[in-house]
Design a protein around this motif. Structure first.
Motif, PDB file in Angstrom:
ATOM      1  N   GLU A 195       6.911   4.073  -6.938  1.00 47.08           N
ATOM      2  CA  GLU A 195       5.508   4.469  -6.979  1.00 47.08           C
ATOM      3  C   GLU A 195       4.930   4.012  -8.306  1.00 47.08           C
ATOM      4  OE1 GLU A 195       3.647   8.357  -5.229  1.00 47.08           O
ATOM      5  OE2 GLU A 195       4.160   8.707  -7.329  1.00 47.08           O
ATOM      6  N   ARG A 222      10.740   6.367  -5.777  1.00 51.43           N
ATOM      7  CA  ARG A 222      10.283   7.418  -4.869  1.00 51.43           C
ATOM      8  C   ARG A 222      11.233   7.607  -3.700  1.00 51.43           C
ATOM      9  NH1 ARG A 222       5.351   9.860  -3.621  1.00 51.43           N
ATOM     10  NH2 ARG A 222       5.147  10.527  -1.442  1.00 51.43           N
ATOM     11  N   TYR A 277       0.830  -1.201   0.000  1.00 45.56           N
ATOM     12  CA  TYR A 277       0.000   0.000   0.000  1.00 45.56           C
ATOM     13  C   TYR A 277       0.866   1.252   0.000  1.00 45.56           C
ATOM     14  CZ  TYR A 277      -4.013  -2.972   1.027  1.00 45.56           C
ATOM     15  OH  TYR A 277      -5.000  -3.928   0.966  1.00 45.56           O
ATOM     16  N   ASP A 278       0.327   2.281  -0.607  1.00 42.19           N
ATOM     17  CA  ASP A 278       0.987   3.584  -0.615  1.00 42.19           C
ATOM     18  C   ASP A 278       0.825   4.202   0.771  1.00 42.19           C
ATOM     19  OD1 ASP A 278       1.939   6.112  -1.022  1.00 42.19           O
ATOM     20  OD2 ASP A 278       0.881   6.433  -2.913  1.00 42.19           O
ATOM     21  N   GLN A 279       1.952   4.371   1.459  1.00 43.95           N
ATOM     22  CA  GLN A 279       1.894   4.892   2.822  1.00 43.95           C
ATOM     23  C   GLN A 279       1.356   6.317   2.873  1.00 43.95           C
ATOM     24  OE1 GLN A 279       2.538   2.927   5.398  1.00 43.95           O
ATOM     25  NE2 GLN A 279       3.057   1.228   4.025  1.00 43.95           N
ATOM     26  N   ASP A 280       1.524   7.055   1.772  1.00 40.81           N
ATOM     27  CA  ASP A 280       1.020   8.430   1.753  1.00 40.81           C
ATOM     28  C   ASP A 280      -0.486   8.502   1.565  1.00 40.81           C
ATOM     29  OD1 ASP A 280       3.554   9.320   2.110  1.00 40.81           O
ATOM     30  OD2 ASP A 280       3.930   9.774   0.001  1.00 40.81           O
ATOM     31  N   ARG A 281      -1.103   7.398   1.188  1.00 39.47           N
ATOM     32  CA  ARG A 281      -2.541   7.393   0.925  1.00 39.47           C
ATOM     33  C   ARG A 281      -3.300   6.548   1.952  1.00 39.47           C
ATOM     34  NH1 ARG A 281      -3.826   9.398  -4.182  1.00 39.47           N
ATOM     35  NH2 ARG A 281      -1.989   9.830  -5.486  1.00 39.47           N
ATOM     36  N   ASN A 306      -2.075   2.692 -10.436  1.00 38.75           N
ATOM     37  CA  ASN A 306      -2.941   1.507 -10.482  1.00 38.75           C
ATOM     38  C   ASN A 306      -4.236   1.842 -11.219  1.00 38.75           C
ATOM     39  OD1 ASN A 306      -4.075  -0.988 -10.032  1.00 38.75           O
ATOM     40  ND2 ASN A 306      -4.613  -0.579  -7.900  1.00 38.75           N
ATOM     41  N   THR A 361      11.934   1.992  -3.042  1.00 38.89           N
ATOM     42  CA  THR A 361      10.477   2.032  -3.118  1.00 38.89           C
ATOM     43  C   THR A 361      10.070   2.763  -4.387  1.00 38.89           C
ATOM     44  OG1 THR A 361      10.254   2.024  -0.713  1.00 38.89           O
ATOM     45  CG2 THR A 361       8.374   2.786  -1.987  1.00 38.89           C
ATOM     46  N   THR A 392      -2.719   4.405  -6.233  1.00 43.92           N
ATOM     47  CA  THR A 392      -1.266   4.301  -6.409  1.00 43.92           C
ATOM     48  C   THR A 392      -0.736   3.327  -5.371  1.00 43.92           C
ATOM     49  OG1 THR A 392      -1.136   6.583  -7.188  1.00 43.92           O
ATOM     50  CG2 THR A 392       0.916   5.540  -6.505  1.00 43.92           C
ATOM     51  N   LEU A 393       0.125   2.408  -5.815  1.00 42.76           N
ATOM     52  CA  LEU A 393       0.724   1.427  -4.919  1.00 42.76           C
ATOM     53  C   LEU A 393       2.229   1.613  -4.889  1.00 42.76           C
ATOM     54  CD1 LEU A 393      -1.286  -1.800  -5.851  1.00 42.76           C
ATOM     55  CD2 LEU A 393      -1.713  -0.192  -3.989  1.00 42.76           C
ATOM     56  N   TRP A 394       2.831   1.053  -3.859  1.00 41.90           N
ATOM     57  CA  TRP A 394       4.281   1.074  -3.720  1.00 41.90           C
ATOM     58  C   TRP A 394       4.839  -0.303  -4.063  1.00 41.90           C
ATOM     59  CZ3 TRP A 394       5.858   4.272   1.227  1.00 41.90           C
ATOM     60  CH2 TRP A 394       5.615   5.622   0.966  1.00 41.90           C
TER      61      TRP A 394
END
Length: 515
Positions: free
Chosen positions: A394, A376, A198-202, A397, A392, A338-340
């Motif tokens: 970015e 990223r 999961y995108d930690q920023d989202r 998706n 990592t 968006t995924l990591w």
């Protein structure tokens, strides 16, 4: 006394019996016998006046008194040329003579500028002065010509070898292909694997800033997709009810003072703004406050909505009817637009990959599709166990088809050298001590040229010195042309002055058979 011993005269002979006379008079016969004996004695002794006289009679030039120098070569490595017998420095085989006086043609009888040699299309090292068949494969020989005495081009300088001219038929049979030297970027391909996360920023945690009791929950299971503004749960809070009442009372008071003096009216309006601001500090949306004002009635339970779109990743157990306090993680939402992608690289690959470096990503779950990503974040530490560094990426998706935990293949293609003179890697002949490319000079002429190489990547290699952009080089069968040029150059350098033309034109039949 009669002479009974005298031979009878011819007059007394029977006229029916013919007389026996010699065919050649005895003095003339003895003269011819003497001349023949003299010739037989003079020729083995190489008596120059007699040999010259015989040459004048038969219309040819006399041979020189100095014998031709003999060259020695290896049967398996014809490019090994020695002036003395010995052993091959490559395989250790005994060297054999390349030619002798009987087999080598006379250099004076060969026109170096117009001599036509014959070679095998499959074995260009075979050179014969006359047409025939290849002694190796039996193919018919085709005409060719060597111009070792032509000066090299200005770009070649001292690094260019002997020039070889090959008939177009031979070029076609040898499958010779050429390519133009160009300028471009040298890229390095770095391949690795990773997994999605999961995108930690989202990721968003939904909580309340006021105490209360959860009366109804709209999120029933983990992984449930939600959109921004969707209801999550309803909460009853006495403080929230009190603040709503304060807002409605302030609004009624401001309406009564609408015709009052300005100071009194402004004080009443400030009370309304303070109540609104207090609700806003509790994360009550402007739409909810506006609805409360329009309705004019207190809402017992306030609905908490999703602040962003995503999937519900966490939900407190037994949430309905639970008393919650400010700061409690009631629901956790993760955005999936968006995924990591987490990957690992070795430390020696880091100089070519950094933040914002693009990458090509493929998944076995979606064959034939290519996804794009960008670095990223690069961790500042090297793992002590694996000696790798975690990166990592970015990854967008689209359609939310990518899922967390999927394995991916990641390829980085960073630029190592920009705007460099590049040639295909297959066009370079590497001998261990030098690097050579075969330059197509046009008109069926080829010449090997030594080059200095730089960085290599993606099937191309940088040329630092020895060749310029715009020249054409051979990309296939170049090793045959290079070996032929090396053989001619070796013969030309080692042959005596009296046989230089013969060596340059490749007129020695023995050399062709040895190859």
């Amino acid at each position: 006394m009669t002479n009974d011993m005298q031979p009878p005269s011819n007059d007394n002979l029977d006229p029916a019996v013919p007389s026996r006379r010699p065919l050649v008079p005895r003095p003339v016969g003895w003269v011819l016998v003497g001349v023949l004996v003299g010739l037989l004695l003079a020729i083995p002794l190489r008596f120059t006046p007699v040999e010259t006289w015989v040459a004048d009679l038969i219309g040819s030039e006399p041979r020189t008194s100095e014998p031709d120098a003999e060259l020695w070569t290896c049967p398996m490595h014809p490019d090994v040329i020695r002036s003395d017998p010995g052993q091959c420095p490559v395989c250790g085989m005994d060297l054999v003579p390349m030619a002798d006086d009987e087999m080598a043609p006379d250099a004076a009888a060969i026109d170096h500028d117009a001599a036509e040699l014959w070679t095998c299309p499959m074995h260009p090292g075979i050179l014969e002065p006359e047409p025939g068949q290849s002694p190796i494969c039996g193919m018919d020989l085709v005409p060719t010509r060597t111009e070792a005495d032509e000066p090299p081009t200005a770009a070649a300088g001292a690094r260019q070898g002997a020039t070889v001219r090959i008939d177009p038929t031979v070029v076609q049979n040898m499958n010779v292909t050429t390519e133009t030297v160009t300028r471009g970027d040298i890229r390095r391909s770095i391949r690795t694997v990773g997994s999605l996360d999961y995108d930690q920023d989202r990721m968003v945690t939904v909580t309340t800033k006021f105490p209360g009791f959860v009366e109804k929950v709209h999120v029933n299971y983990l992984g449930q997709p939600v959109s921004a503004g969707d209801p999550l749960f309803e909460v009853y809070s006495p403080e929230l009810v009190q603040t709503q009442q304060e807002l409605l009372s302030a609004m009624a008071y401001a309406q009564r003072l609408a015709d009052a003096p300005d100071d009194a009216r402004r004080r009443a309006e400030s009370l309304v703004d303070a109540a609104r601001q207090r609700l806003g500090y509790w994360d009550i949306s402007a739409e909810q406050i506006r609805a409360l004002e329009e309705r004019g009635e207190i809402v017992r339970a306030l609905t908490v909505t999703a602040p962003s779109s995503g999937l519900v990743m966490k939900r407190m157990h037994g949430l309905e009817g639970m008393r919650i306090q400010p700061g409690m993680d009631v629901i956790h939402i993760a955005g999936i637009d968006t995924l990591w992608l987490s990957v690992e690289l070795y430390a020696d690959q880091l100089p070519w990959v950094g933040e914002h470096t693009p990458a090509t990503i493929t998944f076995t779950y979606f064959p034939g599709e290519v996804f794009r990503g960008r670095v990223r974040y690069v961790e500042p530490e090297v793992s002590e166990t694996t000696r790798t560094v975690r990166l990592t990426l970015e990854v967008p998706n689209p359609g939310r088809r990518l899922r967390v935990g999927m394995y991916a293949t990641v390829v980085f293609e960073p630029v190592q050298v920009a705007d460099a003179v590049t040639v295909p890697s297959r066009a370079v002949l590497r001998t261990g001590t030098r690097n050579v490319v075969v330059v197509a000079l046009g008109g069926g002429r080829f010449a090997p040229r030594e080059v200095t190489l730089g960085r290599e990547g993606e099937g191309y290699i940088q040329v630092l010195e020895g060749i310029e952009a715009g020249e054409r080089i051979v990309t296939s069968a170049q090793f045959l042309i290079d070996s032929e040029s090396n053989l001619r150059e070796a013969i030309r350098k080692m042959a005596p002055a009296g046989r230089t033309d013969d060596a340059d034109t490749g007129g020695d039949p023995a050399a062709g058979h040895q190859h």
